[in-house]
Design an enzyme around this catalytic site. Structure first.
Site, PDB file in Angstrom:
ATOM      1  N   LYS A  22       0.842  -1.217   0.000  1.00  0.00           N
ATOM      2  CA  LYS A  22       0.000   0.000   0.000  1.00  0.00           C
ATOM      3  C   LYS A  22       0.870   1.258   0.000  1.00  0.00           C
ATOM      4  CE  LYS A  22      -1.704   1.875   3.922  1.00  0.00           C
ATOM      5  NZ  LYS A  22      -1.498   3.328   4.066  1.00  0.00           N
ATOM      6  N   ASN A  23       1.864   1.306   0.904  1.00  0.00           N
ATOM      7  CA  ASN A  23       2.612   2.546   1.063  1.00  0.00           C
ATOM      8  C   ASN A  23       3.618   2.797  -0.052  1.00  0.00           C
ATOM      9  OD1 ASN A  23       1.024   3.155   3.196  1.00  0.00           O
ATOM     10  ND2 ASN A  23       2.496   2.514   4.761  1.00  0.00           N
ATOM     11  N   ARG A  96      -3.794  10.293   3.177  1.00  0.00           N
ATOM     12  CA  ARG A  96      -2.526  10.929   3.566  1.00  0.00           C
ATOM     13  C   ARG A  96      -1.673  11.226   2.331  1.00  0.00           C
ATOM     14  NH1 ARG A  96      -0.957  13.822   7.411  1.00  0.00           N
ATOM     15  NH2 ARG A  96       1.296  14.010   7.623  1.00  0.00           N
ATOM     16  N   CYS A 120      -4.930   8.361   8.536  1.00  0.00           N
ATOM     17  CA  CYS A 120      -5.281   7.875   9.868  1.00  0.00           C
ATOM     18  C   CYS A 120      -5.092   8.977  10.910  1.00  0.00           C
ATOM     19  CB  CYS A 120      -4.411   6.681  10.240  1.00  0.00           C
ATOM     20  SG  CYS A 120      -4.802   5.254   9.235  1.00  0.00           S
ATOM     21  N   ARG A 125       0.072  15.223  12.859  1.00  0.00           N
ATOM     22  CA  ARG A 125       0.906  14.713  11.754  1.00  0.00           C
ATOM     23  C   ARG A 125       1.431  15.906  10.966  1.00  0.00           C
ATOM     24  NH1 ARG A 125      -1.883   9.419   9.076  1.00  0.00           N
ATOM     25  NH2 ARG A 125       0.270   9.081   8.368  1.00  0.00           N
ATOM     26  N   PRO A 126       2.504  16.551  11.471  1.00  0.00           N
ATOM     27  CA  PRO A 126       3.012  17.761  10.832  1.00  0.00           C
ATOM     28  C   PRO A 126       3.612  17.485   9.459  1.00  0.00           C
ATOM     29  CG  PRO A 126       4.500  17.043  12.558  1.00  0.00           C
ATOM     30  CD  PRO A 126       3.301  16.141  12.631  1.00  0.00           C
ATOM     31  N   ILE A 127       3.787  18.553   8.660  1.00  0.00           N
ATOM     32  CA  ILE A 127       4.416  18.387   7.347  1.00  0.00           C
ATOM     33  C   ILE A 127       5.581  19.360   7.175  1.00  0.00           C
ATOM     34  CG2 ILE A 127       2.271  17.540   6.271  1.00  0.00           C
ATOM     35  CD1 ILE A 127       2.032  20.316   4.929  1.00  0.00           C
ATOM     36  N   ASP A 128       6.138  19.815   8.309  1.00  0.00           N
ATOM     37  CA  ASP A 128       7.216  20.816   8.252  1.00  0.00           C
ATOM     38  C   ASP A 128       8.440  20.322   7.488  1.00  0.00           C
ATOM     39  OD1 ASP A 128       7.272  19.139  10.715  1.00  0.00           O
ATOM     40  OD2 ASP A 128       9.234  20.060  10.927  1.00  0.00           O
ATOM     41  N   GLN A 129       8.730  19.033   7.532  1.00  0.00           N
ATOM     42  CA  GLN A 129       9.914  18.526   6.812  1.00  0.00           C
ATOM     43  C   GLN A 129       9.673  18.464   5.298  1.00  0.00           C
ATOM     44  OE1 GLN A 129      12.971  17.915   8.521  1.00  0.00           O
ATOM     45  NE2 GLN A 129      11.650  19.092   9.903  1.00  0.00           N
ATOM     46  N   ASP A 310       3.641   0.535  12.122  1.00  0.00           N
ATOM     47  CA  ASP A 310       2.362   0.084  11.544  1.00  0.00           C
ATOM     48  C   ASP A 310       2.015  -1.343  11.948  1.00  0.00           C
ATOM     49  OD1 ASP A 310       2.877   1.929   8.445  1.00  0.00           O
ATOM     50  OD2 ASP A 310       2.220   2.541  10.438  1.00  0.00           O
ATOM     51  N   ARG A 403      -9.254   0.466   3.481  1.00  0.00           N
ATOM     52  CA  ARG A 403      -8.324   1.392   2.823  1.00  0.00           C
ATOM     53  C   ARG A 403      -6.990   0.710   2.556  1.00  0.00           C
ATOM     54  NH1 ARG A 403      -6.755   6.166   6.078  1.00  0.00           N
ATOM     55  NH2 ARG A 403      -5.233   6.137   4.416  1.00  0.00           N
TER      56      ARG A 403
HETATM   57  C1  EPZ Z   1       3.931   6.994   6.597  1.00  0.00           C
HETATM   58  O1  EPZ Z   1       3.238   8.085   7.182  1.00  0.00           O
HETATM   59  C2  EPZ Z   1       2.925   5.875   6.491  1.00  0.00           C
HETATM   60  N1  EPZ Z   1       1.815   6.290   5.639  1.00  0.00           N
HETATM   61  C3  EPZ Z   1       2.381   5.519   7.879  1.00  0.00           C
HETATM   62  O2  EPZ Z   1       1.598   4.342   7.716  1.00  0.00           O
HETATM   63  C4  EPZ Z   1       3.552   5.162   8.805  1.00  0.00           C
HETATM   64  O3  EPZ Z   1       3.043   5.012  10.116  1.00  0.00           O
HETATM   65  C5  EPZ Z   1       4.615   6.250   8.787  1.00  0.00           C
HETATM   66  O4  EPZ Z   1       5.014   6.555   7.429  1.00  0.00           O
HETATM   67  C6  EPZ Z   1       5.860   5.832   9.559  1.00  0.00           C
HETATM   68  O5  EPZ Z   1       6.386   4.653   8.994  1.00  0.00           O
HETATM   69  C7  EPZ Z   1       2.006   6.249   4.300  1.00  0.00           C
HETATM   70  O6  EPZ Z   1       3.072   5.878   3.812  1.00  0.00           O
HETATM   71  C8  EPZ Z   1       0.840   6.661   3.455  1.00  0.00           C
HETATM   72  P1  EPZ Z   1       6.311  10.063   8.683  1.00  0.00           P
HETATM   73  P2  EPZ Z   1       3.932   9.559   7.179  1.00  0.00           P
HETATM   74  O7  EPZ Z   1       6.397  11.321   7.913  1.00  0.00           O
HETATM   75  O8  EPZ Z   1       4.759   9.697   5.983  1.00  0.00           O
HETATM   76  C9  EPZ Z   1       7.049  13.203  12.134  1.00  0.00           C
HETATM   77  C10 EPZ Z   1      -0.266   2.974   7.714  1.00  0.00           C
HETATM   78  O9  EPZ Z   1      -0.747   2.418   8.694  1.00  0.00           O
HETATM   79  N2  EPZ Z   1       7.058  14.184  11.034  1.00  0.00           N
HETATM   80  O10 EPZ Z   1       7.351   8.992   8.489  1.00  0.00           O
HETATM   81  O11 EPZ Z   1       2.878  10.545   7.480  1.00  0.00           O
HETATM   82  C11 EPZ Z   1       5.693  12.585  12.363  1.00  0.00           C
HETATM   83  O12 EPZ Z   1       4.897  13.388  13.231  1.00  0.00           O
HETATM   84  C12 EPZ Z   1       0.174   4.414   7.842  1.00  0.00           C
HETATM   85  O13 EPZ Z   1      -0.035   2.454   6.595  1.00  0.00           O
HETATM   86  C13 EPZ Z   1       7.382  15.497  11.329  1.00  0.00           C
HETATM   87  O14 EPZ Z   1       7.650  15.843  12.468  1.00  0.00           O
HETATM   88  O15 EPZ Z   1       4.882   9.402   8.474  1.00  0.00           O
HETATM   89  C14 EPZ Z   1       6.041  11.263  12.985  1.00  0.00           C
HETATM   90  O16 EPZ Z   1       6.309  11.460  14.377  1.00  0.00           O
HETATM   91  C15 EPZ Z   1      -0.270   5.035   9.154  1.00  0.00           C
HETATM   92  N3  EPZ Z   1       7.385  16.396  10.300  1.00  0.00           N
HETATM   93  C16 EPZ Z   1       7.347  10.873  12.288  1.00  0.00           C
HETATM   94  O17 EPZ Z   1       7.879  12.094  11.761  1.00  0.00           O
HETATM   95  C17 EPZ Z   1       7.087  16.047   9.013  1.00  0.00           C
HETATM   96  O18 EPZ Z   1       7.121  16.909   8.116  1.00  0.00           O
HETATM   97  C18 EPZ Z   1       7.176   9.886  11.158  1.00  0.00           C
HETATM   98  O19 EPZ Z   1       6.240  10.437  10.235  1.00  0.00           O
HETATM   99  C19 EPZ Z   1       6.758  14.699   8.743  1.00  0.00           C
HETATM  100  C20 EPZ Z   1       6.753  13.786   9.775  1.00  0.00           C
END
Ligand code: EPZ
Length: 436
Positions: A22-23, A96, A120, A125-129, A310, A403
């Protein structure tokens, strides 16, 4: 509205075939926007997130042709639209991965505008990075009013070095997509290393990109002018496979989990062995057996190759059936993604949450109840608990589960589980007493 009805207490036997990841799919489909030509994608999972993204690409003017249930040809050659029209906002707000459209549109058109993503809901779930990386590539980014707007005054992004402050799957993917056609060289440090990151890099390279180092903590990209068409088969889903492995651990039995990459499952297999579950690795399958009592264990989720977040809810459900005290600590998501705990407690689980940890005292037997899928993996957790429990479990809000899991009922029924999907007349839905 539909729900699952599970008559628990039956061990699982037979073979389950794992679907495409999926991812990986939700990253690769938006990336196809960058390609001038036809992308043939094979081993796509048949899940609603895939459907949603293919719908969005169709709205944008792509030619999407389903060859069969898991193979699609996408031609984005004539896509011109870089601002998602209002009729698509409900779709982009649902998932997402819609934010990957920003990286793809910036890389293709030098402009992009879409809604904030959905996905989810288990905390902030920030997007600052994402913003940091795309800005570094030369985009002007604006996040306001529920929208993300991006523009590149220079017309084409320029390669640079980016150091991610946090290991982020999403930010790594978004920056990789945008940098694939940026001018010059991009180096991204402190990147995510998940299998789907490597899959995206391999997809981009098969379309003519030059992406190296995926799977390590540094990715180097030499931008190319244009990506060409080609074919690509997605990797199998690490988390779907882990979910079925956890189900065997909880319900007992012996199952061959086929079409997997055992290396991607190493952390899950190792933890299950610690819990007295037999896991035997083949070339493209694992054999999972459990017929004695489970052992307790502790786990902490970390970015890959650590224990996958996950799989956290699913493993907690298993540990609820393991005699003794276990601790599950969430090391990736602030807030812990423990919304499923309340549902497991309805089934008799002894589990308390404090900060980032769930403290579990194993019970002899869980008992069936009416529960909800709070999110995708929380839903998988209550299904696993229902398979192990005595009596009948009804799982509501299964839309979240659908989903991310292809034909979950069919696959579990083929393993001997008594699970079915039934219509829920609107008036009979259980009241949400903890509304608000
Ligand atoms: C992806 O989410 C997956 N979703 C999530 O899987 C998974 O839990 C996650 O990666 C971690 O492996 C998809 O791929 C669609 P991250 P994503 O950015 O990209 C912080 C599932 O069950 N962060 O790796 O949103 C964030 O808050 C789903 O399939 C920032 O601080 O996760 C978290 O603590 C649920 N700033 C950590 O990083 C940012 O700009 C990891 O988030 C981005 C993230």
């Amino acid at each position: 509205m539909e729900k699952y009805v599970i008559q628990g207490g039956r061990p699982l036997h037979g073979e389950v075939e794992i679907s495409g990841a999926k991812n990986a799919a939700v990253a690769i489909i938006p990336a196809a926007l960058m390609v001038h030509g036809t992308c043939r994608l094979e081993n796509l999972p048949e899940i609603s997130d895939t459907d949603t993204l293919l719908h969005i690409l169709t709205y944008l003017g792509a030619r999407v042709n389903m060859i069969n249930r898991t193979t699609v040809e996408i031609d984005c050659t004539h896509v011109q639209m870089d601002i998602l029209p209002e009729r698509m906002w409900a779709l982009t707000r649902k998932i997402r991965a819609s934010y990957y459209l920003i990286g793809a549109m910036l890389g293709r058109f030098g402009r992009a505008r879409t809604t904030m993503p959905g996905g989810c809901n288990f905390g902030v779930r920030p997007i600052d990075q994402h913003i940091k990386g795309l800005t570094a590539l030369g985009a002007d980014m604006d996040v306001s009013g529920g929208f993300i707007t991006a523009g590149c005054p220079a017309g084409r992004l320029r390669g640079t070095t980016i150091y991610l402050d946090k290991v982020s799957v999403g930010a790594t993917i978004n920056i990789m997509i945008a940098a694939a056609t940026a001018e010059g060289r991009t180096v991204i440090e402190n990147v995510a290393r998940e299998p789907h990151i490597v899959d995206l890099a391999n997809f981009l390279n098969s379309m003519g990109a030059d992406v190296r180092g995926a799977g390590t903590d540094t990715i180097k990209i030499r931008g190319v002018k244009q990506l060409h068409g080609g074919s690509y088969a997605l990797i199998p889903d690490q988390i779907e496979a882990g979910t079925y492995m956890a189900a065997v651990a909880a319900a007992g039995g012996a199952v061959r989990v086929s079409n997997v990459i055992p290396k991607h499952l190493e952390c899950i297999s190792s933890k299950l062995r610690e819990m007295a579950v037999e896991v035997e690795e083949g070339d493209d399958y694992v054999l999972v057996r459990r017929d004695g009592p489970l052992h307790r264990a502790n786990l902490k989720t970390m970015p890959y190759p650590g224990f996958p977040t996950d799989m956290q809810p699913q493993m907690a459900a298993v540990l609820c059936c393991a005699p003794g005290n276990s601790t599950v600590t969430e090391g990736v998501w602030a807030g812990g993604r423990f919304k499923y705990v309340g549902e497991l407690k309805k089934m008799g689980a002894q589990i308390e949450v404090e900060d980032q940890s769930a403290f579990i005292q194993g019970v002899d037997k869980l008992t069936g109840s009416v529960v909800k899928a709070c999110d995708l993996r929380a839903g998988a957790a209550v299904v696993i608990a229902g398979l192990a429990a005595e009596g009948v479990t009804e799982v509501e809000d299964i839309i979240y589960i659908e989903r991310g899991y292809q034909d979950l009922v069919g696959k579990f029924r083929a393993l001997g589980a008594d699970i079915r999907c039934v219509q829920v007349p609107e008036h009979s839905r259980s009241a949400n007493w903890n509304a608000g």
